[in-house]
Motif scaffolding. Structure first.
Motif, PDB file in Angstrom:
ATOM      1  N   ASP A   1       0.833  -1.203   0.000  1.00  0.00           N
ATOM      2  CA  ASP A   1       0.000   0.000   0.000  1.00  0.00           C
ATOM      3  C   ASP A   1       0.867   1.252   0.000  1.00  0.00           C
ATOM      4  O   ASP A   1       2.091   1.178  -0.052  1.00  0.00           O
ATOM      5  CB  ASP A   1      -1.012  -0.032   1.151  1.00  0.00           C
ATOM      6  CG  ASP A   1      -0.352  -0.003   2.514  1.00  0.00           C
ATOM      7  OD1 ASP A   1       0.836   0.366   2.589  1.00  0.00           O
ATOM      8  OD2 ASP A   1      -1.026  -0.361   3.505  1.00  0.00           O
ATOM      9  N   GLU A   2       0.206   2.406   0.066  1.00  0.00           N
ATOM     10  CA  GLU A   2       0.945   3.666  -0.094  1.00  0.00           C
ATOM     11  C   GLU A   2       2.075   3.804   0.919  1.00  0.00           C
ATOM     12  O   GLU A   2       3.146   4.304   0.603  1.00  0.00           O
ATOM     13  CB  GLU A   2       0.008   4.868   0.058  1.00  0.00           C
ATOM     14  CG  GLU A   2      -1.020   5.006  -1.027  1.00  0.00           C
ATOM     15  CD  GLU A   2      -2.403   4.666  -0.520  1.00  0.00           C
ATOM     16  OE1 GLU A   2      -2.618   3.481  -0.142  1.00  0.00           O
ATOM     17  OE2 GLU A   2      -3.256   5.555  -0.491  1.00  0.00           O
TER      18      GLU A   2
ATOM     19  N   ASP B   1      -0.075  13.652  -1.333  1.00  0.00           N
ATOM     20  CA  ASP B   1      -0.645  14.550  -2.322  1.00  0.00           C
ATOM     21  C   ASP B   1      -2.085  14.855  -1.923  1.00  0.00           C
ATOM     22  O   ASP B   1      -2.777  13.996  -1.393  1.00  0.00           O
ATOM     23  CB  ASP B   1      -0.607  13.839  -3.684  1.00  0.00           C
ATOM     24  CG  ASP B   1      -0.918  14.780  -4.819  1.00  0.00           C
ATOM     25  OD1 ASP B   1       0.020  15.320  -5.385  1.00  0.00           O
ATOM     26  OD2 ASP B   1      -2.114  14.974  -5.131  1.00  0.00           O
ATOM     27  N   ASN B   2      -2.507  16.072  -2.191  1.00  0.00           N
ATOM     28  CA  ASN B   2      -3.876  16.455  -1.824  1.00  0.00           C
ATOM     29  C   ASN B   2      -4.922  15.927  -2.796  1.00  0.00           C
ATOM     30  O   ASN B   2      -6.097  16.175  -2.628  1.00  0.00           O
ATOM     31  CB  ASN B   2      -3.993  17.981  -1.775  1.00  0.00           C
ATOM     32  CG  ASN B   2      -3.110  18.562  -0.693  1.00  0.00           C
ATOM     33  OD1 ASN B   2      -2.871  17.920   0.328  1.00  0.00           O
ATOM     34  ND2 ASN B   2      -2.614  19.760  -0.917  1.00  0.00           N
ATOM     35  N   GLY B   3      -4.461  15.254  -3.832  1.00  0.00           N
ATOM     36  CA  GLY B   3      -5.404  14.754  -4.829  1.00  0.00           C
ATOM     37  C   GLY B   3      -5.723  15.806  -5.860  1.00  0.00           C
ATOM     38  O   GLY B   3      -5.351  16.980  -5.728  1.00  0.00           O
TER      39      GLY B   3
ATOM     40  N   ASN C   1     -12.187  13.890  -0.273  1.00  0.00           N
ATOM     41  CA  ASN C   1     -11.899  12.491   0.044  1.00  0.00           C
ATOM     42  C   ASN C   1     -11.788  11.726  -1.267  1.00  0.00           C
ATOM     43  O   ASN C   1     -11.975  12.291  -2.347  1.00  0.00           O
ATOM     44  CB  ASN C   1     -12.988  11.895   0.948  1.00  0.00           C
ATOM     45  CG  ASN C   1     -14.357  12.008   0.310  1.00  0.00           C
ATOM     46  OD1 ASN C   1     -14.581  11.494  -0.782  1.00  0.00           O
ATOM     47  ND2 ASN C   1     -15.274  12.714   0.964  1.00  0.00           N
ATOM     48  N   ASN C   2     -11.506  10.433  -1.159  1.00  0.00           N
ATOM     49  CA  ASN C   2     -11.327   9.620  -2.360  1.00  0.00           C
ATOM     50  C   ASN C   2     -12.583   8.856  -2.738  1.00  0.00           C
ATOM     51  O   ASN C   2     -12.542   7.978  -3.590  1.00  0.00           O
ATOM     52  CB  ASN C   2     -10.188   8.621  -2.146  1.00  0.00           C
ATOM     53  CG  ASN C   2      -8.826   9.302  -2.187  1.00  0.00           C
ATOM     54  OD1 ASN C   2      -8.707  10.401  -2.716  1.00  0.00           O
ATOM     55  ND2 ASN C   2      -7.826   8.640  -1.633  1.00  0.00           N
ATOM     56  N   GLU C   3     -13.686   9.174  -2.062  1.00  0.00           N
ATOM     57  CA  GLU C   3     -14.863   8.320  -2.202  1.00  0.00           C
ATOM     58  C   GLU C   3     -15.555   8.461  -3.549  1.00  0.00           C
ATOM     59  O   GLU C   3     -16.034   7.494  -4.113  1.00  0.00           O
ATOM     60  CB  GLU C   3     -15.867   8.629  -1.088  1.00  0.00           C
ATOM     61  CG  GLU C   3     -15.332   8.388   0.313  1.00  0.00           C
ATOM     62  CD  GLU C   3     -14.776   6.987   0.476  1.00  0.00           C
ATOM     63  OE1 GLU C   3     -15.486   6.041   0.103  1.00  0.00           O
ATOM     64  OE2 GLU C   3     -13.635   6.844   0.946  1.00  0.00           O
TER      65      GLU C   3
ATOM     66  N   ASN D   1      -2.073  10.112   1.699  1.00  0.00           N
ATOM     67  CA  ASN D   1      -1.730  10.694   2.993  1.00  0.00           C
ATOM     68  C   ASN D   1      -1.239   9.589   3.901  1.00  0.00           C
ATOM     69  O   ASN D   1      -2.026   8.874   4.497  1.00  0.00           O
ATOM     70  CB  ASN D   1      -2.954  11.395   3.577  1.00  0.00           C
ATOM     71  CG  ASN D   1      -2.594  12.155   4.836  1.00  0.00           C
ATOM     72  OD1 ASN D   1      -1.403  12.337   5.142  1.00  0.00           O
ATOM     73  ND2 ASN D   1      -3.595  12.577   5.569  1.00  0.00           N
ATOM     74  N   VAL D   2       0.079   9.414   3.949  1.00  0.00           N
ATOM     75  CA  VAL D   2       0.641   8.360   4.794  1.00  0.00           C
ATOM     76  C   VAL D   2       1.761   8.959   5.632  1.00  0.00           C
ATOM     77  O   VAL D   2       2.238  10.051   5.376  1.00  0.00           O
ATOM     78  CB  VAL D   2       1.199   7.200   3.953  1.00  0.00           C
ATOM     79  CG1 VAL D   2       0.110   6.538   3.149  1.00  0.00           C
ATOM     80  CG2 VAL D   2       2.326   7.674   3.038  1.00  0.00           C
ATOM     81  N   GLU D   3       2.170   8.192   6.617  1.00  0.00           N
ATOM     82  CA  GLU D   3       3.322   8.604   7.401  1.00  0.00           C
ATOM     83  C   GLU D   3       4.470   7.665   7.084  1.00  0.00           C
ATOM     84  O   GLU D   3       4.270   6.615   6.496  1.00  0.00           O
ATOM     85  CB  GLU D   3       2.982   8.567   8.899  1.00  0.00           C
ATOM     86  CG  GLU D   3       1.962   9.638   9.232  1.00  0.00           C
ATOM     87  CD  GLU D   3       1.679   9.757  10.707  1.00  0.00           C
ATOM     88  OE1 GLU D   3       2.178   8.911  11.472  1.00  0.00           O
ATOM     89  OE2 GLU D   3       0.959  10.691  11.073  1.00  0.00           O
ATOM     90  N   GLY D   4       5.647   8.075   7.500  1.00  0.00           N
ATOM     91  CA  GLY D   4       6.802   7.216   7.283  1.00  0.00           C
ATOM     92  C   GLY D   4       7.556   7.614   6.039  1.00  0.00           C
ATOM     93  O   GLY D   4       7.410   8.725   5.526  1.00  0.00           O
ATOM     94  N   GLN D   5       8.362   6.681   5.559  1.00  0.00           N
ATOM     95  CA  GLN D   5       9.286   7.012   4.478  1.00  0.00           C
ATOM     96  C   GLN D   5       8.586   7.474   3.206  1.00  0.00           C
ATOM     97  O   GLN D   5       9.151   8.232   2.431  1.00  0.00           O
ATOM     98  CB  GLN D   5      10.166   5.805   4.155  1.00  0.00           C
ATOM     99  CG  GLN D   5       9.367   4.618   3.586  1.00  0.00           C
ATOM    100  CD  GLN D   5      10.250   3.618   2.882  1.00  0.00           C
ATOM    101  OE1 GLN D   5      11.279   3.272   3.392  1.00  0.00           O
ATOM    102  NE2 GLN D   5       9.847   3.157   1.716  1.00  0.00           N
ATOM    103  N   ASN D   6       7.356   6.999   2.980  1.00  0.00           N
ATOM    104  CA  ASN D   6       6.699   7.339   1.729  1.00  0.00           C
ATOM    105  C   ASN D   6       5.872   8.617   1.811  1.00  0.00           C
ATOM    106  O   ASN D   6       5.117   8.948   0.893  1.00  0.00           O
ATOM    107  CB  ASN D   6       5.812   6.190   1.244  1.00  0.00           C
ATOM    108  CG  ASN D   6       6.646   4.996   0.816  1.00  0.00           C
ATOM    109  OD1 ASN D   6       7.871   5.110   0.709  1.00  0.00           O
ATOM    110  ND2 ASN D   6       6.003   3.869   0.578  1.00  0.00           N
TER     111      ASN D   6
END
Lengths: 472, 1025
Positions: B415-416, B490-492, B547-549, B480-485
């Motif tokens: 995943d992302e 991106d806000n989309g 949102n991505n919905e 929207n993830v945390e960590g290395q990636n």
């Protein structure tokens, strides 16, 4: 039949405009260039920022490998055919409409833009420029002549305001909302900047010009009067550094340079958390940590992620961060230098106080508590060397001025480093491909000039100083 | 032998039904008649004549010796293969091919549909001389560029005009505007044409052929005649056709299989490059540690990891058509459905078309035709270009990363946040979450009404329209993830675009023909044309999503950026032609047209252009057919002038809404700014004195046939000069402007076309027909205002330019710095090459020559066709090469097994002097990446030559004896394959050089992480009832 065919009127774009419609376009374009390409370049060359390890997008800036296509159509082109030509239209159209104030604003903005152009590239087209097809091959002019011309142009603009000119431009003026008193101070401050730029190459001209200004009671920008363009948190209206680096590039490239970060830490300067953000992850998470200038573009690179070190902070990398043309802090530092050089007579005031005001204005602009400045001034590296030599005083002024430019006035920061050689602790980038003592002295002429302008003077290397850059 | 009367009946070979309207001509004379409604004819054969010729559109010509016979019955066979005698020329006129003084080439429906190609333009590849047909990529619904006899215009289209049943239709292609970043080839509008509806295509090559069409026809015309039911029997005929083809990638780049993931020779589990250590076979962890777990795999090369990413695509087409003819009427109707699924997961294209056409001949001297086609098409496209496009990512993938294991996006390692590399994104995620789709509704058609005022005098009015809407939606999901990636957060983005296009075309034509005397014939035509074209384009873009919905402009944050654009142009023309025939072997035609265009300065918007052409049939004139093996020997010559108007709104300067860009996507400053409008002085200077463009050309040619037409030869030489080209001449920005519209360029095209065909073997049961075409076009920009270089676009470091004294589209690119002996100058401290301070010219996109070979074999009901297509010379910029070098996946990066080495034959400059000494600084493991990743862009320009096995098709028509027992009229089964084999020069180990990323406009020659091209094969079935 003629009527049937008479439809070639562009429905998308107006055939005419007004100063109100065109001034903001010019100001926006100029702010975009200064806040984007020149922000990156200036802050890298002046060592506020450096390339992060896990990417290499801006290594050219660390290697000092600037090519003729790097600042071409989108910078050189936007400055001349965008901002400058728009300001020319504003002043011409305003003159036609009898709006002397708007005419003056147009002139002042032309001078500002032209100085940026000549400070970046040296000898450039000036009086032969902006003539369209009437002069398709504009001649290049010595920078010295351009500087003289800019003073004349500013005097013309100031005369328009002094003669009681007013303006209807209002909110269309993104910088001062049509306030001509502020524009007068902006123009005076710009004039002071233009004279001081010549402090080493033509001190007599600088001195007499400055003396004349003070003798006639010129006023300069004061606390809270920074001339800037504010960006807006809307689609394609945002601060261009924020849009480009933080959003588009995901913040992977630009991180704090140890050159600036160390100075802030050594002096315990509270502005550190405005200029930079603490590292987000890794062993240094939560603290301020930088990268040695250019080292991530050498074989000694660590390859570390940008979020393991400090990135540009909230005051410089937010969606609505403004781009200053001249800041209040700069105004005070310019005045302090003029006084320190003894070119103002008694009217100039006290250099150490103007210096302190410069730092306070920087705090004020960043939203830091101004009362902390007195404590900062106790630091040995910050205290004003009252009684020191002129050059020592200038060094102190320029060093703090340089710091006040961090992240927002990158181009001017680099330009003043070129002029004065201060801060003296700036060493070339570890990745430099120039000689050991060299930082870039100019930009190389754009490729489009070589191709399109028969008066193109030929390649001038990035290591060749511009006319006013005579001090080591 | 004396004069006598012969009569007989002409029937269709297949159906046995009588054929009305067949021309019956006594060879070598002007004596002729046509068959009546029942297919019968009677003709007086003059003394000393002994051959009857039977000609009918769509059927093979038949010649019969008369001898002493008084009855000659003939069965004509339908044969699109053979060069047909009657062709459709400008304005939809049917003319005898031998009377034309210019080159045309006709392609019949069988040749168009045999390969089961979805695109009409692609179906012509390899089959016609003088035409450059380049399919731009392998994506479903991708575009094709068709240029006849070389590019002539810099700012306007160079593509041939598409005309359907006499009415021009739009073939534009509007991409995404920014093909460097997330570009999409959304196809060209000729894709909306259903190949199964086409009766024949006639290509009018030179300006002379097309002069009557005016401005837009300077580039030649693809004249498409749709099926009408003509020639059908009285009973209704239903045809059902189904075909299914499978496709996969034609060319994968070659990859190195020695070194894996890493950098500077060291392993690095975050890297998306293959600069790591040599493969060891050890089982090692890979990817991130997620929940204290990490995946493991052997550290070995996965030779097919890139291949495995791609699927098989398919294309399934079903067409059902109905046609018939009555005493004075014909009709044709069809419905067709094409479903295409691409080799890249999630990409697809579909087309549904409904066509009707009917003709009537009314008793009161009126005749009428109505034709109309509705098409609904659209697709889901993959983004191409740099950045996170799947093609860019997949080529970089380290040689040991199992790509297919990344497919499951629910897997926390994929995943992302969990994906192995922060420098790229999971290509499967990108395909599903960064989408581009469009939906086109289009209607084109015309109504024609003709009236025969008297014998030989006819007046015809035709009005046609073509309009469509193209609705597009682009979506990029929020990350929207945390960590290395987190760096890919991106806000989309969401964008909708609506394109509306409408064209109206009206023609009033009066034609008159009569025999002036025994030996002279006259055809005169006068006409008026009114044409209007308009575009309306509206885009709304939001750069932050709620949102991505769901995908809607209501699901955004902030204010969307909206832009609209519209233009309209009108043209009024008056034209005429007169053609005089002498003794049935010499024809002279003159034409003239005057146009008034809305895009030129009002008051000076009129321009006139003439043409003249001559055709001489030597065989007829000298009776060669009687005494020599020469059956036919036509010589033709012509001179033509064609004018062209300007782009709309070029005649005055304007102010434009403020916009400034740094070249990255979505980072512009765009007015209104915080609600405040701003208009800047446009950087383009309008020109109130624009004059029309002009192309003048001359051409000579010959069409010869020998040995009872067993050998055919058609040759043409042409020379055209396009002057007063309206170009946006670049200006020094210091003038305050970037460019000005001026009449300021001259381009010459000169070339030869050869078409040699023959029937080496022909027996009752077996025949072999072979046809070779050859085209050599030399293109030269003879003049550009002020020695300017005009950029057609591309990269600033490798641009495609127009430059005086060079061919149209020459690369100007970064180059090595070289010493006077041509050795590479390197940096003394790094050993890496230095760049030349000035860019150099590095070849053009123009091929030296191109050719095709078509073989057709028949054995009883079995037919087989094999088409080869080749293009030799010309250059191409390959970003895949650059990417593979940068990422260390190219085999060439194995040079010296990645051990330190000194660049062969390299030197170091001594100071800034003119002295150069041998380089002693090797490239080392730590800067090999920098060497390969920073080579001058010019080194990515490669030879674009190729040869393709373009098409193989086999069809079998079941014998009538078998079919008779069924309720089918006819059953045909077939196999088809396209683009089966590709040969390229050794240096191209990367891509199919036909691929172009920037759509079918004038900017060609860039493979910029494009959708790769495909090969396809499949089966088809055609039955009639």
């Amino acid at each position: 039949c003629e009527d049937y065919l008479d439809i070639n009127v562009d429905p998308n774009n107006p055939p005419t405009s007004t100063p109100e419609l065109t001034l903001p376009a010019g100001q926006g374009e100029l702010a975009y260039v200064l806040g984007n390409q020149f922000q990156f370049m200036g802050n890298f060359f002046a060592q506020h920022w450096t390339q992060a390890g896990a990417a290499n997008q801006y290594c050219d800036l660390e290697l000092y490998q600037i090519t003729s296509s790097d600042y071409d159509a989108r910078v050189w082109g936007e400055l001349y055919a965008g901002a400058l030509n728009d300001f020319l239209f504003v002043s011409q159209q305003a003159a036609e409409e009898g709006d002397l104030g708007a005419q003056a604003i147009g002139e002042i903005m032309q001078v500002y833009t032209m100085q940026v152009i000549t400070d970046a590239w040296g000898d450039v087209p000036y009086t032969a420029s902006l003539a369209g097809l009437e002069n398709a091959n504009p001649e290049y002019q010595p920078q010295e002549e351009i500087y003289d011309g800019l003073i004349d142009q500013l005097n013309t603009a100031l005369a328009l305001i002094d003669e009681g000119g007013s303006t209807d431009i209002g909110a269309s003026d993104l910088v001062y909302g049509g306030d001509l008193d502020l524009w007068r101070r902006f123009a005076n401050t710009l004039k002071l900047r233009i004279y001081l730029r010549q402090a080493y190459v033509r001190p007599e001209v600088a001195q007499s010009g400055i003396q004349e200004m003070y003798a006639s009671g010129a006023q300069f920008l004061q606390m809270g009067e920074t001339g800037d363009v504010e960006f807006a948190d809307q689609t394609q209206n945002r601060n261009p550094f924020y849009q480009t680096q933080v959003v588009f590039r995901g913040g992977v490239d630009v991180v704090a340079s140890n050159t600036a970060l160390n100075y802030l830490q050594e002096t315990g300067d509270p502005r550190i958390d405005q200029f930079y953000a603490p590292a987000q992850t890794g062993p240094n998470a939560g603290s301020f940590v930088g990268v040695d200038q250019g080292v991530e573009c050498t074989p000694e690179r660590t390859g570390n992620q940008s979020n393991t070190v400090s990135k540009p902070g909230p005051a410089v990398a937010s969606p609505a961060t403004a781009v200053p043309f001249i800041s209040a802090a700069e105004s005070y530092f310019l005045q302090a230098e003029a006084v320190a050089r003894g070119w103002t007579g008694a009217a100039g005031g006290d250099a150490s106080e103007l210096y302190a005001q410069g730092i306070r204005a920087s705090f004020d602009y960043l939203g830091e508590d101004v009362s902390q400045v007195d404590q900062l001034l106790q630091q040995e590296a910050v205290a004003y060397p009252t009684g020191g030599s002129v050059e020592e005083q200038v060094e102190q002024i320029i060093t703090q001025k340089w710091l006040s430019f961090n992240g927002v006035q990158g181009f001017e920061a680099w330009t003043e480093v070129r002029r004065t050689g201060y801060p003296s602790f700036i060493e070339p980038s570890a990745a430099s491909t120039l000689g050991t003592d060299l930082i870039p002295k100019r930009l190389v002429y754009p490729n489009t000039e070589a191709i399109r302008n028969q008066n193109y003077p030929g390649l001038v290397e990035i290591s060749v100083p511009v006319w006013w850059d005579v001090k080591d | 032998q004396g004069a006598r009367t012969v009569s007989g009946r002409v029937t269709d070979q297949e159906t046995g039904q009588p054929l009305p309207g067949v021309a019956v001509i006594v060879r070598g004379t002007t004596v002729g008649t046509t068959t009546g409604a029942n297919g019968e004819y009677t003709i007086n054969v003059p003394a000393n004549s002994n051959t009857l010729v039977f000609r009918f559109l769509g059927y093979a010509e038949v010649q019969r010796a008369v001898g002493n016979a008084s009855t000659i019955d003939v069965a004509l066979g339908f044969d699109a293969e053979q060069l047909q005698e009657v062709v459709v020329t400008a304005l939809g006129r049917e003319e005898e091919e031998r009377t034309l003084g210019y080159a045309t080439q006709q392609v019949g429906s069988e040749q168009i549909t045999q390969g089961r190609e979805r695109s009409v333009a692609n179906a012509l590849q390899g089959k016609v001389a003088g035409v450059n047909i380049q399919s731009q990529g392998g994506g479903p619904g991708s575009s094709t560029r068709v240029v006849i006899r070389g590019a002539k215009s810099i700012s306007q289209s160079n593509q041939a005009l598409f005309v359907i049943d006499g009415i021009p239709v739009d073939n534009s292609s509007s991409g995404t505007g920014d093909n460097l970043n997330a570009g999409v080839d959304v196809g060209n509008r000729a894709n909306d044409i259903n190949p199964d509806d086409i009766e024949s295509i006639n290509i009018l090559k030179g300006p002379a052929a097309a002069a009557l069409y005016g401005a837009r026809a300077a580039n030649g015309v693809i004249m498409i005649t749709t099926k009408s039911g003509k020639g059908a029997t009285k009973k209704a005929e239903i045809t059902y056709l189904t075909s299914y083809t499978v496709e996969d990638i034609l060319r994968y780049p070659e990859l190195q299989n020695r070194y894996g993931q890493g950098f500077f020779g060291e392993p690095d589990l975050l890297e998306n490059t293959s600069w790591g250590p040599i493969f060891t076979g050890e089982v090692l962890p890979w990817g991130q540690i997620i929940d204290n777990q990490q995946r493991v795999k052997p550290y070995v090369a996965l030779e097919d990891n890139i291949k495995e990413f791609f699927d098989y695509g398919y294309n399934w087409t079903n067409t059902v058509s109905l046609s018939g003819a009555a005493e004075n009427a014909t009709y044709y109707a069809s419905y067709s459905n094409t479903q295409q699924e691409g080799v890249v997961p999630t990409t697809e294209y579909s087309r549904n078309s409904l066509a009707i056409k009917g003709t009537t001949k009314l008793v009161n001297k009126f005749n009428s035709t109505v034709s109309m086609t509705y098409t609904k098409s659209g697709g889901d496209f993959a983004l191409t270009g740099q950045g996170n496009s799947v093609f860019n990512q997949i080529i970089q993938t380290p040689r040991d990363i199992p790509v297919r294991e990344l497919e499951d996006l629910d897997n926390p390692f994929n995943d992302e946040a969990g994906f192995y590399s922060p420098y790229t994104i999971n290509p499967y995620w990108s395909l599903r979450n960064q989408t581009y789709e469009n939906d086109v509704d289009r209607l084109f058609g015309n109504i024609t009404l003709g009236y025969d005022i008297m014998e030989g005098l006819n007046v015809t009015y035709r009005i046609g329209t073509d309009f469509y809407t193209d609705r597009r939606k682009q979506f990029m999901a929020i990350r929207n993830v945390e960590g290395q990636n987190a760096s890919n957060n991106d806000n989309g983005m969401y964008s909708e675009r609506q394109i509306y296009y409408r064209e109206i075309n009206s023609d009033l034509i009066v034609s008159y023909n009569r025999d002036l005397s025994e030996v002279l014939t006259l055809d005169v035509l006068l006409g008026n044309n009114i044409n209007q074209r308009e575009n309306d384009d509206l885009t709304a873009t939001a750069d932050a999503l709620a949102n991505n919905e769901f995908r809607s402009l209501s699901n955004i944050i902030g204010t969307p950026l909206t832009t609209s654009f519209r233009d309209k142009r009108r043209l009024v023309g008056v034209y005429g032609s007169a053609k005089v025939g002498f003794r049935n072997f010499l024809w002279l035609e003159v034409t003239g047209r005057n146009d008034w265009s809305s895009t030129l300065p009002i008051g000076d918007n009129s321009f006139f252009y003439p043409s003249v052409n001559v055709a001489f049939d030597a065989a007829e004139a000298f009776g060669l057919a009687e005494n020599t093996p020469i059956n036919f020997a036509k010589f033709r010559a012509n001179y033509a002038n064609v004018g062209n108007d300007a782009l709309p709104y070029s005649t005055r300067s304007v102010f434009v809404s403020g916009n400034i860009s740094d070249g990255f996507a979505g980072t512009d400053l765009n007015f209104p700014f915080a609600g405040l409008p701003g208009f800047e002085v446009s950087n383009v200077i309008g020109n109130a004195n624009l004059a029309p463009e002009n192309t003048s050309s001359w051409e000579v040619g010959a069409d010869m046939r020998f040995f009872n037409e067993r050998l055919r030869l058609d040759a043409a030489y042409y020379n055209s000069k396009s002057t007063d080209q309206i170009i946006n001449v670049p200006l020094s920005f210091a003038t305050g402007f970037g460019s000005a519209f001026l009449n300021a360029a001259t381009i010459r095209n000169e070339g030869i076309e050869l078409l040699v065909g023959g029937v080496p073997i022909e027996t009752n049961d077996f025949s072999w027909d072979i046809s070779v075409n050859f085209t050599k076009n030399e293109n030269m920009v003879e003049d550009v205002a002020g020695d300017n270089e005009i950029s057609l676009g591309g990269l600033s470091s490798a641009a495609l330019v127009i430059s005086e004294g060079r061919p149209y589209g020459t690369f100007l690119a970064e180059d090595y710095l070289r010493d006077p002996q041509g050795r590479i100058v390197v940096n003394a401290s790094t050993g890496r090459p230095r760049l030349s301070t000035e860019q150099t010219y590095q070849g053009s996109i123009q091929p030296d020559w191109q050719g095709g070979l078509v073989n057709t074999f028949r054995y009883k009901g079995l037919r087989m066709s094999i088409v080869f297509d080749t293009r030799q010379g010309g250059k191409l910029y390959s970003r895949t090469r650059g990417t593979q070098r940068f990422a260390g996946t190219a085999p060439e990066t194995l040079f010296n097994d990645r051990q330190p080495y000194i660049i062969p034959n390299s030197v170091v400059q001594v100071g800034t002097s003119d002295e150069y000494v041998e380089n002693t600084t090797p490239l080392t493991n730590t800067n090999l990446y920098e060497y390969w990743g920073n080579l001058p862009e010019g080194t990515n320009i490669i030879d674009a030559s190729f040869t393709k096995l373009r098409e193989v098709s086999v069809s079998y028509r079941l014998p009538a004896s078998l079919v008779e027992r069924t309720f089918f009229g006819n059953i045909e089964v077939g196999l088809s394959g396209r683009n089966l084999i590709l040969w390229t020069p050794d240096e191209n180990t990367y891509i199919d050089p036909e691929v172009n990323s920037f759509g079918n406009g004038n900017l060609q020659g860039y493979e910029f992480s494009s959708y790769p091209s495909t090969r396809s094969w499949g089966a088809n079935l055609r039955v009639t009832f």
